[in-house]
Motif scaffolding. Sequence first.
Motif, PDB file in Angstrom:
ATOM      1  N   GLY A   3      33.742  -4.628  14.279  1.00 37.12           N
ATOM      2  CA  GLY A   3      33.218  -3.327  13.923  1.00 37.12           C
ATOM      3  C   GLY A   3      34.346  -2.445  13.412  1.00 37.12           C
ATOM      4  O   GLY A   3      35.384  -2.318  14.085  1.00 37.12           O
ATOM      5  N   ILE A   5      35.670   1.327  11.863  1.00 36.31           N
ATOM      6  CA  ILE A   5      35.604   2.716  11.416  1.00 36.31           C
ATOM      7  C   ILE A   5      36.870   2.932  10.606  1.00 36.31           C
ATOM      8  O   ILE A   5      37.975   2.979  11.152  1.00 36.31           O
ATOM      9  CB  ILE A   5      35.531   3.713  12.588  1.00 36.31           C
ATOM     10  CG1 ILE A   5      34.304   3.443  13.456  1.00 36.31           C
ATOM     11  CG2 ILE A   5      35.488   5.150  12.064  1.00 36.31           C
ATOM     12  CD1 ILE A   5      34.233   4.316  14.702  1.00 36.31           C
ATOM     13  N   CYS A  25      32.614   2.639   7.169  1.00 36.80           N
ATOM     14  CA  CYS A  25      32.439   1.881   8.406  1.00 36.80           C
ATOM     15  C   CYS A  25      31.586   0.652   8.111  1.00 36.80           C
ATOM     16  O   CYS A  25      30.843   0.606   7.129  1.00 36.80           O
ATOM     17  CB  CYS A  25      31.802   2.747   9.491  1.00 36.80           C
ATOM     18  SG  CYS A  25      30.240   3.508   9.018  1.00 36.80           S
ATOM     19  N   CYS A  26      31.668  -0.325   8.972  1.00 31.92           N
ATOM     20  CA  CYS A  26      30.857  -1.528   8.733  1.00 31.92           C
ATOM     21  C   CYS A  26      30.867  -2.410   9.974  1.00 31.92           C
ATOM     22  O   CYS A  26      31.707  -2.271  10.870  1.00 31.92           O
ATOM     23  CB  CYS A  26      31.366  -2.315   7.531  1.00 31.92           C
ATOM     24  SG  CYS A  26      32.795  -3.357   7.853  1.00 31.92           S
ATOM     25  N   LEU A  48      27.125   6.296  10.595  1.00 30.30           N
ATOM     26  CA  LEU A  48      27.958   6.215  11.792  1.00 30.30           C
ATOM     27  C   LEU A  48      27.493   7.213  12.845  1.00 30.30           C
ATOM     28  O   LEU A  48      27.435   8.420  12.587  1.00 30.30           O
ATOM     29  CB  LEU A  48      29.417   6.501  11.430  1.00 30.30           C
ATOM     30  CG  LEU A  48      30.416   6.569  12.592  1.00 30.30           C
ATOM     31  CD1 LEU A  48      30.527   5.217  13.293  1.00 30.30           C
ATOM     32  CD2 LEU A  48      31.785   7.033  12.088  1.00 30.30           C
ATOM     33  N   LEU A  57      26.227   1.576  13.604  1.00 35.56           N
ATOM     34  CA  LEU A  57      26.704   1.371  12.245  1.00 35.56           C
ATOM     35  C   LEU A  57      25.503   1.038  11.371  1.00 35.56           C
ATOM     36  O   LEU A  57      25.193  -0.127  11.131  1.00 35.56           O
ATOM     37  CB  LEU A  57      27.737   0.245  12.200  1.00 35.56           C
ATOM     38  CG  LEU A  57      29.002   0.464  13.037  1.00 35.56           C
ATOM     39  CD1 LEU A  57      29.773  -0.831  13.213  1.00 35.56           C
ATOM     40  CD2 LEU A  57      29.884   1.537  12.424  1.00 35.56           C
ATOM     41  N   SER A  61      24.451  -2.138  15.888  1.00 35.56           N
ATOM     42  CA  SER A  61      25.045  -1.319  16.941  1.00 35.56           C
ATOM     43  C   SER A  61      25.801  -2.171  17.937  1.00 35.56           C
ATOM     44  O   SER A  61      25.584  -3.379  18.047  1.00 35.56           O
ATOM     45  CB  SER A  61      23.962  -0.521  17.681  1.00 35.56           C
ATOM     46  OG  SER A  61      23.092  -1.395  18.377  1.00 35.56           O
TER      47      SER A  61
END
Length: 277
Positions: A3, A5, A25-26, A48, A57, A61
């Motif tokens: 994850g 950010i 984010c991803c 986000l 995301l 999540s």
Amino acid sequence: MIGFIGSVFSPWYAWTGRRDPTDHCCLNVVTSGANGRFTMTDRGRAALVQSRDRLQLGPSSMTWTGRELVIEVDEWGALPMVTPVRGRIILRPRAVTGTEVRLTADGAHLWRPFAPIADIEVDLTQGHRWRGHGYFDANFGTRALEDDFAFWTWGRYPLRDRTICFYDAELRDGRHFDLAVETDMTGTVRHCIAPPRTRFARNPWLVRRETRADPGTRPRARLSLLEAPFYSRALVETRIEGEPTIGMHEALDLGRFRSPLIKPMLAVRVPRRAGWS
């Protein structure tokens, strides 16, 4: 699965000058085998949502329940396999550590091995359903990786009664950072003496690979998981303190990653979706 950010490998983030990490984010999910998929959609700040125990995301999540990390995956595979990747991953730490390591002297890059020993359940589309041992860590940084590092390798190897992690990095200023830590079943983390750094076969893009191994042992990649012109992730077999082990290994060539040719190549595999509702 990672994850992000401030998605450090996103060309879209780099092209903005990395001004706003929350706008890039991803959830990166990579599965292997005949039905393997790669997902890395770069999402805008609307996707986000953060709270003390939850990271949202977009449609995916991560939620910490106090005992388990539950990851709900709802993503799309990148080209050429543009199909849904959905399901759930549950990670149950044997223990949670409070260890934090500075990867640079000024603390601009930090590593947190939250749960070096854990159990995991995976249930994803394309038939990826299994249980095994897992691992959970995090990296934090206030500068781009390629600003400070030239090359690094990382490895996490399970042993009979503990697990060992190795970080070996070459900084751009010529210094080296070498770290070896072991974690036992209670979550106690200790520095340990690493066996020699040993090279083994390069990846298909000729990325240099090395890890730690007892003298006389030549490590080898048992299963390729992700290969790129600047990155390699694989299950690697080695021997540590006389004990054979197969662990997760990565090699990252930041010199190659700095090349302006890499960003357009990444954009094909990392689509941008700025909006979300």
